[in-house]
Each structure stands twice: as C-alpha cells, then as structure tokens.
Design an enzyme around this catalytic site. Structure first.
Site, short mmCIF file in Angstrom:
data_model
loop_
_atom_site.label_atom_id
_atom_site.label_comp_id
_atom_site.label_asym_id
_atom_site.label_seq_id
_atom_site.Cartn_x
_atom_site.Cartn_y
_atom_site.Cartn_z
N LYS A 77 56.39 26.37 27.76
CA LYS A 77 55.81 25.69 28.91
C LYS A 77 55.80 24.18 28.65
CE LYS A 77 51.56 26.07 31.75
NZ LYS A 77 50.30 26.84 31.92
N SER A 152 49.46 28.82 36.43
CA SER A 152 50.33 27.67 36.35
C SER A 152 51.59 27.85 35.50
CB SER A 152 49.54 26.48 35.81
OG SER A 152 49.13 26.73 34.48
N SER A 176 46.34 31.53 33.92
CA SER A 176 47.69 30.97 34.08
C SER A 176 48.81 31.69 33.34
CB SER A 176 47.71 29.51 33.67
OG SER A 176 47.26 28.73 34.74
N1 GLN Z 1 44.57 28.74 38.50
C1 GLN Z 1 43.54 28.33 37.59
C2 GLN Z 1 43.21 26.88 37.80
O1 GLN Z 1 43.83 26.29 38.61
C3 GLN Z 1 43.96 28.61 36.18
C4 GLN Z 1 44.81 27.56 35.57
C5 GLN Z 1 45.16 27.83 34.15
O2 GLN Z 1 44.86 28.91 33.62
N2 GLN Z 1 45.75 26.84 33.52
O3 GLN Z 1 42.34 26.36 37.18
#
Ligand code: GLN
Length: 482
Positions: A77, A152, A176
């Site tokens: 990532k 994400s 994410s």
């Molecule tokens: N969708 C969640 C957020 O926007 C989780 C993001 C993540 O785990 N990095 O905070």
C-alpha cells in the site's frame, strides 16, 4: 498459467518447476493486462522487480540458502515507506516525496526473499471506505468496473482479487483491510494491535492503525503474517514474545462461536445477511458450538470512532506543513505558506477530519466529545472481554452491503462512514479479525468477519481456512469483470 497463491508459488519455486523470473514475467503480464481497467497501482517497479527475480534465480542456482518468500511478488500500500521509492499515501501533498528509510514490515518481506512489485492505490492518508479519495483516481472493483473495491486499501484488494499479485500489504485503522477484502472476494487479516510493527507506516490514527495482509487464502495470510509480525525496537507499541504459530484444523470441534445480535441491525442488506446466516450454519456443520452473545456498547462504537480518529488525524496531519515533507505552495510568510500548502494539497475528506478533530479536542469541547468517546472505547473493550469469557471467537458480517457503484456515497460522508459499522469496534478494542469470502449477494462477494481475543490470529486463520476449504465459493479464483 493460472494465478497462483503464495503457498503454490512457494512450492513451485522450491521444486524448481518455476523460476522467479518466470513468476515475475507472469505477474507483470497480468498487471499489464488488467491495470488499465482496474487502476490498482500508483507505481509498478517493473525493472527492479525483474532484476530482483534474476538475482533470486542466480542465488538458487548457486545453491544459496533462500528465504521462505524467495521470488514471490508482493504489492504494498502507498502509505508504507520503502527507501529510495516514492510513497504518497494517495495524496497530492506527497506526490513527489521519496522515502529515506524502509518500513519494518516491508523490510521483513524483502529479507524473506519477497519481491516488491509496486505500490497500490488508496484513499488519501487511508481516510475512506471506497478508494475514491485518492489524488490519483479511483480504483475499480474487478467484479464490476462500475463499482468501488472498498477502501482504504482498495488498490491492494483489487490487485489480489484480479490475480495481478498473489498478496499485498494494507493497513487497517477501522476496516481498511477487511472491508475491501470483503467487497472484492478475498481474505483480509487485521492483526492484534502491536503484533506488526508500525515503523514506516504513515500514521493516520496511531492508537488504531495496524498493518496486515490481503491474500486469496487464509493460509497465505498466515505465511505472510508469520514473517511481518513480531517485536520491533523501532515501534515501542509492538508486543514482545508470543511467536505466531499456525496449523490447519480438520474440524472446529471444541470451539464455541458467538454471534453478536447487535451486528445484524438496520441498514444491513437482506441477501448479505442470508449469506452470513448460512455461514453460521456451516460453522455448526464443521463442529463449532454456536451461541448468541451481546455487545451492547457496539451501537456507539462508530460514533466514538469518528471522534477518536479525527482527533488523532488532526494531530498526525500537523507534520504536513509544506516545510518538512513533500510539496509546498509558497506564500508571503511562514504561516501563509502553511495555510496555502495545506489548503491546496489536502483533499476534502482529510480537511474535514482535521477540522472535526481539532474541534473535538479544543478546550470546552474536549469533555463533551473526546473524553466521551474514550469512555465508550473502554465500554467496547469491556464488552469484548466479557464475550470472550464465554466464546472463543465471534462471527459477524464484515460489511452491511456488497460493493456499491462508484460515486454513490462519495458526496455523502455520513453514509460512507456507516459502511464501517461492523469493522471499527475491532480496532477500538485492538483485537485481531479476518474477513473471508462467504458467497455472493446480487452477484457480488460477501465477507464473513471472524473476531478473536488478542493474539488469536492462529485460531482465526485456522477456522477461516477450514471454512474456505470445505465451502469453496468460487471466489478464491481471480476475478475480472464478471
Ligand atoms: N473507512 C474507515 C475510515 O475512513 C477506515 C479507514 C482505515 O481503516 N484506514 O476511517
């Protein structure tokens, strides 16, 4: 050549039925074929990867001792730093940033022989659930290019789901890894907080962030996790001792599985619920005892998460000031330069969270918001503690819906946040969880989430592995557009 799992590649490379150069050629050909439609990568390290594969083959020919991942292509990532490479966290702020050091997890993969093939697309600084918040364009879901891959870590998930790479690293602060894994029909592991070093992971919300894996099988997750986990002097929150051990199981006899009633609430797609209920039956069929449990505070977890995260984000994003890292927008004086840089180069979701977080932490509001959220955090943990006094693991949906059309939730942040309702409490409590495919709803993948007490990754992956082996959903095969 069919897309292979990490375990299959290990066997083929060790048995010399495949060379690392051939495996890499196949990977790069798959990327070339699918990347234009999927856009999972922000950069592919083509030449470097080919070169590393040749070195690996030469070392094998010379009879040198090779690591357990020798020659295996893996993607990372874009929020993991890797010396000499760019790392932009999906942000214009870091569009030209190059790393001066390497993240421990990436270092460990390389020391085990893995070949990093590129960096994958993500929501800016990992804030989002759809990968649409990337400054470099959205990633498409390999099951339906008009739909989001989740986020994400959507680039990592799409790359694995489309068979471009057998495995990728992601990060999980509130879902994410697990949510994009669910939405693309693959396996996502979010480890216990502290079990994988965060050194070299760009911080989003430091008390929740954790690096984990996206793979097509639980076995592959175990292989990678055994390599990236373990104490690291460079991250004081890593846990000492307790080496990870894993072995597959033939039955779930002796295991008690809890189904939290609060995780089947309003907003859940009926077909998704049906698939998860079938999976619960399947767990009984494998010998597990299933009982209902209650996690009463979990209905407040999402609200607490969306106070705690912006608070930590507002602090962690302060370092991107146009002076120390990345890009700069020049203005009349220092403060004007800060404002111009941050105003121009952070996207709307990052700006929103900085504003909300700063508000929640400010004098006069701290008690009403931040302290309250931390109190809920304690209750969420206590709920899990008492549940794990009665059951060995919990079984829930990963996401209330399947992958949605691109753009559908983009301009409605609250609806986007609701898609994290079943994943955030795991981070709030610091627990490990895995998402494993449990069939299709509306022709799209559904994910089953298994949550365990701290350090239970071995049990989680063994249960997920037996489930996948005995209930193949056709989702371990790479997918591309129907
Ligand atoms: N969708 C969640 C957020 O926007 C989780 C993001 C993540 O785990 N990095 O905070």
């Amino acid at each position: 050549m069919a897309a292979m799992t990490v375990a299959e590649l290990q066997e083929a490379l060790r048995g010399k039925s495949l060379s690392a150069a051939e495996a890499m050629k196949d990977t790069l050909a798959r990327i070339a074929r699918h990347e234009p439609a999927v856009h999972a990568f922000v950069e592919v390290y083509e030449q470097e990867a080919v070169h590393a594969a040749e070195i690996c083959d030469a070392a094998r020919a010379a009879g040198g001792g090779l690591g357990p991942l020798a020659g295996i292509p893996i993607a990372i990532k874009d929020n993991l730093v890797d010396e000499g490479h760019a790392a932009s966290a999906g942000s214009r702020m870091l569009a030209t940033y190059r790393s001066a050091y390497t993240a421990t997890a990436v270092e460990r993969l390389r020391s085990a022989g893995a070949i990093i093939v590129g960096r994958t697309n993500m929501d800016e600084f990992a804030m989002g659930s759809s990968t649409e918040n990337s400054a470099f364009g959205a990633t498409r879901n390999p099951w339906d290019r008009e739909r989001v891959p989740g986020g994400s870590s959507g680039g990592s998930a799409a790359a694995v789901a489309a068979g471009m790479v057998p495995a990728a690293l992601g990060s999980d602060t509130g879902g994410s890894i697990r949510q994009p894994a669910a939405l693309t029909g693959i396996v996502g592991l979010k480890p216990t907080y502290g079990r994988v070093s965060r050194h070299g992971l760009m911080a989003m919300a430091s008390s929740l962030d954790q690096i984990g894996t996206l793979t097509r099988t639980p076995e592959d997750a175990a292989i990678l996790f055994s390599i990236i986990s373990g104490a690291d002097p460079k991250d004081a929150t890593t846990l000492a001792g307790e080496a990870f051990a894993w072995s597959s199981r033939a039955s779930l006899e002796g295991l008690t599985v809890g189904v939290p009633q609060e995780f089947f609430a309003e907003g859940m797609d009926a077909e998704v619920e049906a698939r998860v209920r079938e999976a619960i039956k399947a767990f009984e069929g494998m010998g597990a005892k299933v009982r209902e449990v209650s996690l009463p505070a979990s209905s407040h977890a999402l609200a607490a998460y969306y106070v705690i995260v912006p608070a930590e984000v507002s602090s962690n994003m302060a370092r991107y000031d146009g002076i120390r890292y990345g890009e700069r927008v020049r203005a009349a004086d220092l403060h004007a330069t800060y404002a111009a840089t941050r105003g121009a180069l952070f996207g709307p979701e990052v700006r929103r969270r900085i504003l909300v977080g700063t508000y929640a932490l400010s004098a006069g509001y701290y008690d009403a918001y931040y302290r309250r959220a931390q109190q809920v955090r304690t209750l969420v943990r206590t709920d899990f503690d008492s549940a794990f006094g009665q059951v060995d693991l919990l079984l829930t949906p990963t996401s209330p819906t399947v992958a949605w059309p691109l753009g559908e939730k983009f301009s409605d942040p609250l609806t986007m946040y609701l898609s994290d309702v079943y994943t955030v409490s795991v981070n709030i409590a610091g627990l490990p969880a895995v998402s494993v495919p449990c069939g299709l709803a509306h022709g799209l993948p559904v994910g089953l989430q298994l949550i365990g007490p701290a350090l239970s990754e071995g049990t989680l992956l063994a249960a997920a592995g037996l489930y996948q082996d005995t209930h193949p959903m056709g989702t371990t095969e790479p997918r591309l557009f129907g």
